[in-house]
Design a protein around this motif. Structure first.
Motif, mmCIF file in Angstrom:
data_model
loop_
_atom_site.group_PDB
_atom_site.id
_atom_site.type_symbol
_atom_site.label_atom_id
_atom_site.label_comp_id
_atom_site.label_asym_id
_atom_site.label_seq_id
_atom_site.Cartn_x
_atom_site.Cartn_y
_atom_site.Cartn_z
ATOM 1 N N ALA A 169 -7.030 22.777 20.825
ATOM 2 C CA ALA A 169 -6.628 23.956 21.573
ATOM 3 C C ALA A 169 -5.276 24.510 21.138
ATOM 4 O O ALA A 169 -5.089 25.729 21.083
ATOM 5 N N THR A 170 -4.318 23.634 20.836
ATOM 6 C CA THR A 170 -2.984 24.130 20.494
ATOM 7 C C THR A 170 -2.993 24.892 19.175
ATOM 8 O O THR A 170 -2.443 25.988 19.074
ATOM 9 N N ALA A 171 -3.639 24.335 18.156
ATOM 10 C CA ALA A 171 -3.742 25.037 16.876
ATOM 11 C C ALA A 171 -4.552 26.312 17.031
ATOM 12 O O ALA A 171 -4.307 27.307 16.335
ATOM 13 N N GLY A 172 -5.511 26.298 17.955
ATOM 14 C CA GLY A 172 -6.276 27.508 18.219
ATOM 15 C C GLY A 172 -5.405 28.629 18.754
ATOM 16 O O GLY A 172 -5.578 29.795 18.379
ATOM 17 N N LYS A 173 -4.458 28.291 19.625
ATOM 18 C CA LYS A 173 -3.534 29.296 20.161
ATOM 19 C C LYS A 173 -2.672 29.884 19.046
ATOM 20 O O LYS A 173 -2.400 31.091 19.016
ATOM 21 N N VAL A 174 -2.230 29.017 18.124
ATOM 22 C CA VAL A 174 -1.417 29.483 16.998
ATOM 23 C C VAL A 174 -2.231 30.422 16.110
ATOM 24 O O VAL A 174 -1.753 31.488 15.707
ATOM 25 N N ALA A 175 -3.469 30.036 15.806
ATOM 26 C CA ALA A 175 -4.322 30.870 14.960
ATOM 27 C C ALA A 175 -4.569 32.231 15.601
ATOM 28 O O ALA A 175 -4.512 33.277 14.921
ATOM 29 N N GLU A 176 -4.826 32.247 16.883
ATOM 30 C CA GLU A 176 -5.060 33.513 17.587
ATOM 31 C C GLU A 176 -3.825 34.401 17.545
ATOM 32 O O GLU A 176 -3.926 35.621 17.350
ATOM 33 N N ALA A 177 -2.647 33.800 17.738
ATOM 34 C CA ALA A 177 -1.411 34.584 17.723
ATOM 35 C C ALA A 177 -1.174 35.226 16.362
ATOM 36 O O ALA A 177 -0.535 36.283 16.268
#
Length: 324
Positions: A169-177
Motif C-alpha cells: 500500500a505505501t509504495a502504491g501511494k507513492v506511485a499514484e502521487a
C-alpha cells in the motif's frame, strides 16, 4: 520497552548442566537458496544457534517454496506451524501491517540510521501487528529505484499512465502521487510481467536485479528519486517458540533481534551495490542518475504522501518512535 531491549534482556548463556535434546527448526523460504536472505538470515541464525547450543539447536532452510508455494502466505505458515520460522514482506498483507509499513515511506528512516534500528525503536507501537508469532528479525531494503522495460523515466511526467508494480500500500501511494498506475503483485511474478508487458516497470530495490534476475528483462533504471524502501520480517510461530526448552529459548533470544536484522540489511545493500555495478556494465541498459535539482520534482510530487498515510492509519506515535 523496545524490541532492542527485549532481545538484549534475554539470557546470555545456555546452561551447561543439562544438554539440549537435538532439535532442528524449519525455516520456510519462498525464494531460491541463492537469494540474499539465505546467507544473511537463515544460515546466520543456524550458525549462531548451533554455536550457542553445541549443535543441539539448528535451523534448516526449506527453499523455493518447499513448505508451500506463494510468498503472500508466509506469515500464516509460521502461525499455523507449517514452518517454525518464515520470512516475508508486510506489504503483501498491507492491512495487517499498516503502522509497520510507515518505515517504507520516503524520508521516514533518518539519515545515518538503519531501517532495522528504525523498526526496533518503534516496536512498542507496532508489536500488535505480529499476533501469534515471535519476531526474529525486522529490516528494510536498500532505497527503491525505478526498474523499467522500454521506458526511460527522467521526470514525473514520464510515469503518467504507466503500470508500475508495487509490493504494498505505501509504495502504491507513492506511485499514484507520481501519476503512475500501481499494480500490486508478489516479486516472484515480476519477471514474467515485465517480460510480457503486463507492467511497464517496478519500484523496488536494486538487489532484485540479481536475487530475482530482473536484470535479464529490464533495460532502464532511474536512481535518486524519493521512492522509499521495502520492509521485511522473519517471525517464529508462537507455538514453535513455546515448545522450546528454556535453554533453547535463551539461545534463540540471544540470536534474534536487531543485530540479525541489521546483518540482513547490510547484506541487502551489498547485493544491491553489486547488482547495480553489473547492470551499469551492460551497454544495453540506460541509467538515469537524477541530480538534486531533477529529484526535486519527484520530491514535490510525493510531499504529502507521508503525512496522509500516517494520518490514515493513526500512526503518529509509530512515526515519532521510528524517527527518535
Amino acid at each position: 520497552m523496545t524490541l532492542r531491549t527485549t532481545f538484549i534482556g534475554a539470557a546470555l548463556a545456555v546452561a551447561a548442566a543439562a544438554p539440549l535434546a537435538a532439535q532442528e527448526l524449519k525455516f520456510a523460504n519462498f525464494t531460491p537458496p541463492f537469494h540474499t536472505v539465505n546467507a544473511s538470515v537463515i544460515e546466520k541464525l543456524n550458525a549462531d544457534l548451533s554455536a550457542a547450543t553445541g549443535g543441539s539447536l539448528t535451523v534448516r532452510g526449506y527453499h523455493g517454496g518447499e513448505l508451500g508455494a506463494g510468498p503472500v502466505e508466509q506469515y500464516v505458515r509460521a502461525v499455523q506451524g507449517v514452518a517454525d520460522i518464515t520470512w516475508g514482506l508486510p506489504g503483501y498483507t498491507s492491512q495487517q501491517f499498516e503502522k509497520t509499513m510507515i518505515v517504507e515511506l520516503p524520508g521516514v528512516v533518518p539519515a545515518g540510521k538503519t531501517g532495522s534500528d528504525t523498526l526496533c525503536d518503534a516496536m512498542d507501537e507496532i508489536s500488535g501487528e505480529f499476533p501469534g508469532t515471535v519476531p526474529v528479525a525486522l529490516w528494510t531494503s536498500e532505497p527503491n529505484i525505478m526498474i523499467m522495460k522500454d521506458k526511460v523515466v527522467r521526470t514525473p511526467a514520464d510515469l503518467a499512465g504507466l503500470k508500475i508494480r508495487v509490493a504494498g500500500a505505501t509504495a502504491g501511494k507513492v506511485a499514484e502521487a507520481l501519476g503512475a498506475t500501481p499494480v500490486q503483485m508478489p516479486i516472484n511474478q515480476v519477471y514474467n510481467s515485465l517480460q510480457t508487458g503486463l507492467i511497464d516497470g517496478v519500484f523496488t530495490g536494486a538487489s532484485t536485479l540479481s536475487d530475482f534476475k530482473l536484470d535479464e528483462v529490464a533495460d532502464a533504471f532511474t536512481l535518486n528519486a524519493p521512492l522509499g524502501r521495502l520492509a521485511f520480517f522473519a517471525v517464529m510461530g508462537q507455538g514453535s517458540y513455546d515448545a522450546l526448552s528454556d535453554e533453547a529459548k535463551a539461545a534463540l533470544d540471544e540470536a534474534r533481534g536487531c543485530a540479525l536484522g541489521n546483518n540482513a540489511e547490510t547484506a541487502w545493500n551489498a547485493t544491491a551495490d553489486a547488482a547495480l555495478e553489473a547492470a551499469r556494465a551492460d551497454a544495453g541498459n540506460t541509467f538515469v542518475d537524477l541530480t538534486a535539482e531533477e529529484a526535486q520534482a519527484f520530491e514535490d510530487a510525493v510531499a504529502n504522501v507521508v503525512a496522509e498515510y500516517v494520518s490514515s492509519v493513526g500512526g503518529e506515535a509509530a512515526l515519532a518512535a521510528m524517527q527518535n
